[in-house]
Enzyme design. Sequence first.
Site, PDB file in Angstrom:
ATOM      1  N   LYS A   1       0.927  -1.104  -0.173  1.00 10.78           N
ATOM      2  CA  LYS A   1      -0.018  -0.010   0.037  1.00 10.78           C
ATOM      3  C   LYS A   1       0.811   1.237   0.054  1.00 10.78           C
ATOM      4  O   LYS A   1       1.996   1.161   0.255  1.00 10.78           O
ATOM      5  CB  LYS A   1      -1.088   0.019   1.248  1.00 10.78           C
ATOM      6  CG  LYS A   1      -0.017  -0.058   2.694  1.00 10.78           C
ATOM      7  CD  LYS A   1       0.243   1.338   3.065  1.00 10.78           C
ATOM      8  CE  LYS A   1       0.894   1.076   4.544  1.00 10.78           C
ATOM      9  NZ  LYS A   1       1.786   2.586   4.691  1.00 10.78           N
TER      10      LYS A   1
ATOM     11  N   ASP B   1      -2.336  -1.763  10.030  1.00  7.72           N
ATOM     12  CA  ASP B   1      -2.401  -1.752   8.489  1.00  7.72           C
ATOM     13  C   ASP B   1      -2.908  -3.249   8.003  1.00  7.72           C
ATOM     14  O   ASP B   1      -2.947  -3.212   6.720  1.00  7.72           O
ATOM     15  CB  ASP B   1      -0.915  -1.501   7.966  1.00  7.72           C
ATOM     16  CG  ASP B   1      -0.596  -0.093   8.016  1.00  7.72           C
ATOM     17  OD1 ASP B   1      -1.563   0.594   8.470  1.00  7.72           O
ATOM     18  OD2 ASP B   1       0.469   0.391   8.039  1.00  7.72           O
TER      19      ASP B   1
HETATM   20  O1  C5P Z   1      -0.652  -1.163  14.570  1.00  5.29           O
HETATM   21  P1  C5P Z   1       0.754  -1.468  14.479  1.00  5.29           P
HETATM   22  O2  C5P Z   1       1.409  -2.615  15.209  1.00  5.29           O
HETATM   23  O3  C5P Z   1       1.188  -1.543  12.906  1.00  5.29           O
HETATM   24  O4  C5P Z   1       1.493  -0.118  15.088  1.00  5.29           O
HETATM   25  C1  C5P Z   1       2.911  -0.246  15.038  1.00  5.29           C
HETATM   26  C2  C5P Z   1       3.311   1.048  16.066  1.00  5.29           C
HETATM   27  O5  C5P Z   1       3.182   2.149  15.343  1.00  5.29           O
HETATM   28  C3  C5P Z   1       2.599   1.001  17.189  1.00  5.29           C
HETATM   29  O6  C5P Z   1       3.237   0.562  18.372  1.00  5.29           O
HETATM   30  C4  C5P Z   1       2.591   2.415  17.529  1.00  5.29           C
HETATM   31  O7  C5P Z   1       3.798   2.924  18.008  1.00  5.29           O
HETATM   32  C5  C5P Z   1       2.462   3.135  16.172  1.00  5.29           C
HETATM   33  N1  C5P Z   1       1.132   3.590  15.699  1.00  5.29           N
HETATM   34  C6  C5P Z   1       0.570   4.596  16.253  1.00  5.29           C
HETATM   35  N2  C5P Z   1      -0.582   4.969  15.678  1.00  5.29           N
HETATM   36  C7  C5P Z   1      -1.378   4.146  14.797  1.00  5.29           C
HETATM   37  C8  C5P Z   1      -0.596   3.181  14.383  1.00  5.29           C
HETATM   38  C9  C5P Z   1       0.499   2.828  14.773  1.00  5.29           C
HETATM   39  O8  C5P Z   1       1.120   5.280  17.177  1.00  5.29           O
HETATM   40  N3  C5P Z   1      -2.621   4.722  14.509  1.00  5.29           N
END
Ligand code: C5P
Length: 297
Positions: A10, A137
């Site tokens: 993406k 994601d």
């Molecule tokens: O959800 P995911 O595991 O991909 O997120 C990885 C990191 O990215 C989270 O631990 C956080 O630090 C950051 N993040 C965030 N806000 C979001 C998505 C991700 O702060 N909406």
Amino acid sequence: MSVTVRVPAKVNVQLAVGGARPDGFHDLANVFLAVGLYDEVTVTPADSLRVTCEGPDASQVPLDRTNLAARAVEKLAARYGRRADVHIHIAKDIPVAGGMAGGSADGAGALLACDALWGTGASRDELLDICAELGSDVPFGLVGGAALGTGRGEKLRVLEVGGTFHWVFAVADGGLSTPAVYGEFDRLHAGVDVPEPVASGVLLGALAAGDSAGLAGALSNDLQAAALSLRPSLASTLAAGGSAGALGALVSGSGPTTAFLVPDEAVAGEVADALVASGTCRAARVAVGPVPGAVVV
Ligand code: C5P
């Protein structure tokens, strides 16, 4: 018997980021576009869970239980009371730790592949719930096309797109850690009242109309300053693609991949060549979007 799923990368054509929430995540207005760079995830029954990976960047992919593909399979197995005994093989073409959701794609791909292998009969909503537990994601990897993600990015509304957009992606040397980029965003906004993230009407209109110039003018990424702060050299990559004829340029997600929207395939080739010649990136890849989400092949 094996099942293979093909799942796209993406680019975020808009990534509006709100202030840090009490849980550490950030509310987003995240406009995802699936583009035609793909990983292929194959699952085969085995004695125990294991992950292998092939591709130019395979050495950077974790093969333990931290791999989102392994976690996806474990979650599905737990829900259906079975053992997660499969060999997951990832043929990786999406840049690793690049801001193109390659790891998330593998999670969505492994989930769909095991669902088909085991014939669980899980509903689409159940699969999307598991995806949301795996990461912000991951649901989009299953859905594909174009979608607006709200909440931490996992609540998706499918968007209509009125045409095909041509892109060039400049792959950087090494990755950037998503938590580190969000951390830098927080540091840059310390003491600032960050507004609620909202999707741009102009951008959604350009997507719906298939208007490349309109979309180029509306591209935005609130994480871009943070990514540039951690990786200042990305500014030269953005400039190189811009002067080579791109309509618009931005950092993809948390980076360090940079994305260039171009008018057509011919300009895509020229911009890709210019990016490589500039020496400001490791490789340039051409792709179109939107493309469908994860599919069994
Ligand atoms: O959800 P995911 O595991 O991909 O997120 C990885 C990191 O990215 C989270 O631990 C956080 O630090 C950051 N993040 C965030 N806000 C979001 C998505 C991700 O702060 N909406």
